[in-house]
Write a protein that holds these residues in place. Structure first.
Motif, PDB file in Angstrom:
ATOM      1  N   LEU A 139       0.877  -1.143   0.011  1.00 44.82           N
ATOM      2  CA  LEU A 139       0.241   0.166   0.127  1.00 44.82           C
ATOM      3  C   LEU A 139       0.890   1.256   0.024  1.00 44.82           C
ATOM      4  N   ALA A 140       2.048   1.125   0.676  1.00 44.84           N
ATOM      5  CA  ALA A 140       2.834   2.186   0.741  1.00 44.84           C
ATOM      6  C   ALA A 140       3.152   2.600  -0.837  1.00 44.84           C
ATOM      7  N   TYR A 141       3.602   1.750  -1.501  1.00 38.02           N
ATOM      8  CA  TYR A 141       3.839   2.081  -3.199  1.00 38.02           C
ATOM      9  C   TYR A 141       2.686   2.273  -3.883  1.00 38.02           C
ATOM     10  N   LEU A 142       1.697   1.550  -3.545  1.00 36.84           N
ATOM     11  CA  LEU A 142       0.510   2.143  -4.333  1.00 36.84           C
ATOM     12  C   LEU A 142       0.136   3.716  -4.492  1.00 36.84           C
ATOM     13  N   LYS A 143       0.523   4.359  -3.423  1.00 39.11           N
ATOM     14  CA  LYS A 143       0.196   5.809  -3.309  1.00 39.11           C
ATOM     15  C   LYS A 143       1.313   6.596  -3.997  1.00 39.11           C
ATOM     16  N   ARG A 144       2.516   5.962  -4.488  1.00 45.02           N
ATOM     17  CA  ARG A 144       3.376   6.620  -5.311  1.00 45.02           C
ATOM     18  C   ARG A 144       3.393   6.463  -6.834  1.00 45.02           C
ATOM     19  N   PHE A 145       2.454   5.474  -7.157  1.00 42.88           N
ATOM     20  CA  PHE A 145       2.247   4.995  -8.344  1.00 42.88           C
ATOM     21  C   PHE A 145       1.134   6.145  -9.086  1.00 42.88           C
ATOM     22  N   PRO A 146       1.479   6.657 -10.248  1.00 41.18           N
ATOM     23  CA  PRO A 146       0.689   7.646 -10.658  1.00 41.18           C
ATOM     24  C   PRO A 146      -0.802   7.063 -11.405  1.00 41.18           C
ATOM     25  N   ILE A 147      -1.142   6.287 -10.811  1.00 40.91           N
ATOM     26  CA  ILE A 147      -2.546   5.450 -11.504  1.00 40.91           C
ATOM     27  C   ILE A 147      -3.705   6.166 -11.315  1.00 40.91           C
ATOM     28  N   HIS A 153     -10.994   5.211  -3.158  1.00 46.76           N
ATOM     29  CA  HIS A 153     -11.463   6.675  -3.190  1.00 46.76           C
ATOM     30  C   HIS A 153     -10.621   7.586  -2.197  1.00 46.76           C
ATOM     31  N   ASN A 154      -9.992   6.823  -1.189  1.00 49.26           N
ATOM     32  CA  ASN A 154      -9.109   7.619  -0.305  1.00 49.26           C
ATOM     33  C   ASN A 154      -7.841   8.232  -1.145  1.00 49.26           C
ATOM     34  N   LEU A 155      -7.571   7.213  -1.896  1.00 49.73           N
ATOM     35  CA  LEU A 155      -6.264   7.628  -2.904  1.00 49.73           C
ATOM     36  C   LEU A 155      -6.601   8.326  -4.293  1.00 49.73           C
ATOM     37  N   LYS A 156      -7.983   8.665  -4.178  1.00 51.47           N
ATOM     38  CA  LYS A 156      -8.320   9.594  -5.200  1.00 51.47           C
ATOM     39  C   LYS A 156      -8.494   8.713  -6.449  1.00 51.47           C
ATOM     40  N   LEU A 157      -8.535   7.432  -6.329  1.00 52.98           N
ATOM     41  CA  LEU A 157      -8.673   6.650  -7.663  1.00 52.98           C
ATOM     42  C   LEU A 157     -10.194   6.310  -8.069  1.00 52.98           C
ATOM     43  N   ASN A 158     -10.185   6.031  -9.237  1.00 51.89           N
ATOM     44  CA  ASN A 158     -11.609   5.388 -10.046  1.00 51.89           C
ATOM     45  C   ASN A 158     -11.396   3.851  -9.587  1.00 51.89           C
ATOM     46  N   VAL A 159     -12.700   3.443  -9.327  1.00 55.65           N
ATOM     47  CA  VAL A 159     -12.587   1.991  -9.142  1.00 55.65           C
ATOM     48  C   VAL A 159     -13.909   1.368  -9.800  1.00 55.65           C
ATOM     49  N   ILE A 160     -13.305   0.110 -10.412  1.00 61.31           N
ATOM     50  CA  ILE A 160     -14.198  -0.718 -11.261  1.00 61.31           C
ATOM     51  C   ILE A 160     -14.285  -2.139 -10.886  1.00 61.31           C
ATOM     52  N   ALA A 161     -15.374  -2.690 -10.846  1.00 59.73           N
ATOM     53  CA  ALA A 161     -15.372  -4.273 -10.381  1.00 59.73           C
ATOM     54  C   ALA A 161     -15.492  -4.982 -11.758  1.00 59.73           C
TER      55      ALA A 161
END
Ligand code: C2E
Ligand code: MG
Ligand code: MG
Ligand code: MG
Length: 291
Positions: A196-204, A235-243
């Motif tokens: 999760l620490a890296y996830l926030k560094r990814f420009p995704i 959502h906390n990381l301001k990302l779109n989420v798709i199932a």
């Protein structure tokens, strides 16, 4: 069968010695034959793309399409990617195949945009081998230029395991990709080992919840909790989420109640050839006009 034996030992790793039964040689030969055929699939025009709609869970509109490759083999018929993508990866054939997929998908998306579906997004899967190719950036840039598709309408799907493989290097590649203006999405999210620490560094831009969590969401409390945690995380990381893999109304209702943004799955539509997608798009838009 010297060449076959060499082929197999390369596949098994350098220091791997194996004794072969005739049956194993048959299998290896079969594989070689398929590899040889796959090598010509692009030039023989045997590859086709099917497209699966991605639907906004709040408006019900089709907002994107995922391009999924199939191999229309003269004898075997329509071969699904699960049967040849890993072979393509191992042999490097994924590079020309991937280039064809990208070209075809972008050209198709541009054509649909010109029919009036101006905001339609196209998602293209990239395998680990393509992701680490030095010419990746150039090839995406060229394809966008050639097809005239605006970068923001192209979404690149990378699996969680490929982005988490060599993190420092991948962050740089992702930044380069992002600088082109494309959207980045992490496919099969939840099945790999995400830090999760890296996830926030990814420009995704997007997390795609793997269908293995969606399947039992309505009957298994653990899966429901995992899905709702992924949605909150996104959502906390301001990302779109798709199932992905939504097959029933109750799965859709739960996802919507949990605040998931988009869905993809057989419940709405399975992957279809381009002419059928076109019909669907036209019907959907006339429905919207009538309503
Ligand atoms: P993926 O990217 O996770 O794609 C979603 C897969 O789930 C697709 O399988 C799709 O047909 C299937 N699917 C969609 N909705 C449902 C549903 O409601 N229920 C179930 N059970 N399945 C559903 P498909 O087309 O067989 O593709 C399998 C995988 O092959 C893809 O998984 C992707 O990893 C890979 N792939 C497909 N096309 C390409 C490509 O052009 N390039 C690369 N590198 N990989 C590709
Ligand atoms: Mg995908
Ligand atoms: Mg997926
Ligand atoms: Mg998946």
């Amino acid at each position: 069968h010297a060449d076959v034996a060499m082929y197999r030992s390369k596949e098994l790793g350098r220091n791997n010695f194996q004794f072969y039964t005739p049956a194993m040689n048959d299998q290896a030969l079969e594989r070689l034959r398929i590899e040889g055929e796959l090598r010509h699939a692009v030039e023989l025009n045997e590859l086709v793309l099917h497209y699966q709609p991605q639907v906004d869970l709040h408006t019900g509109a089709i907002v994107g399409l995922e391009a999924l490759v199939r191999w229309n083999h003269p004898i075997l018929g329509m071969v699904q990617p699960g049967s040849f993508i890993s072979l393509a990866e191992e042999t490097g054939l994924i590079i020309p195949i991937g280039a064809w997929v990208l070209q075809t998908a972008c050209r198709q998306a541009k054509a649909w945009q010109e029919m009036g579906f101006t905001q339609l997004r196209i998602a293209v899967n990239l395998s680990a081998r393509q992701f680490t190719q030095a010419s990746l950036l150039e090839s995406i840039k060229d394809t966008l230029q050639e097809t005239g598709l605006e970068a923001r309408f192209l979404e690149i799907e990378l699996t969680e395991s490929s982005v988490m493989a060599d993190i420092e290097r991948n962050i740089l590649t992702l930044r380069d990709l992002k600088s082109l203006g494309v959207q980045l999405s992490v496919d099969d999210f939840g099945t790999g080992h995400s830090s999760l620490a890296y996830l926030k560094r990814f420009p995704i831009d997007t997390l795609k919840i793997d269908r293995s969590f969606v399947r039992d969401i309505a009957i298994n409390q653990d899966d429901a909790s995992i899905v709702s945690s992924i949605i909150s995380l996104a959502h906390n990381l301001k990302l779109n989420v798709i199932a992905e893999g939504v097959e029933t109304a109750s799965q859709m209702d739960l996802l919507r109640a949990q605040g998931c943004d988009e869905m993809q799955g057989y419940y709405f539509c399975k992957p279809l050839p381009s002419d059928q997608i076109e019909t669907l798009l036209l019907n959907e838009s006339s429905t919207v006009l009538v309503a």
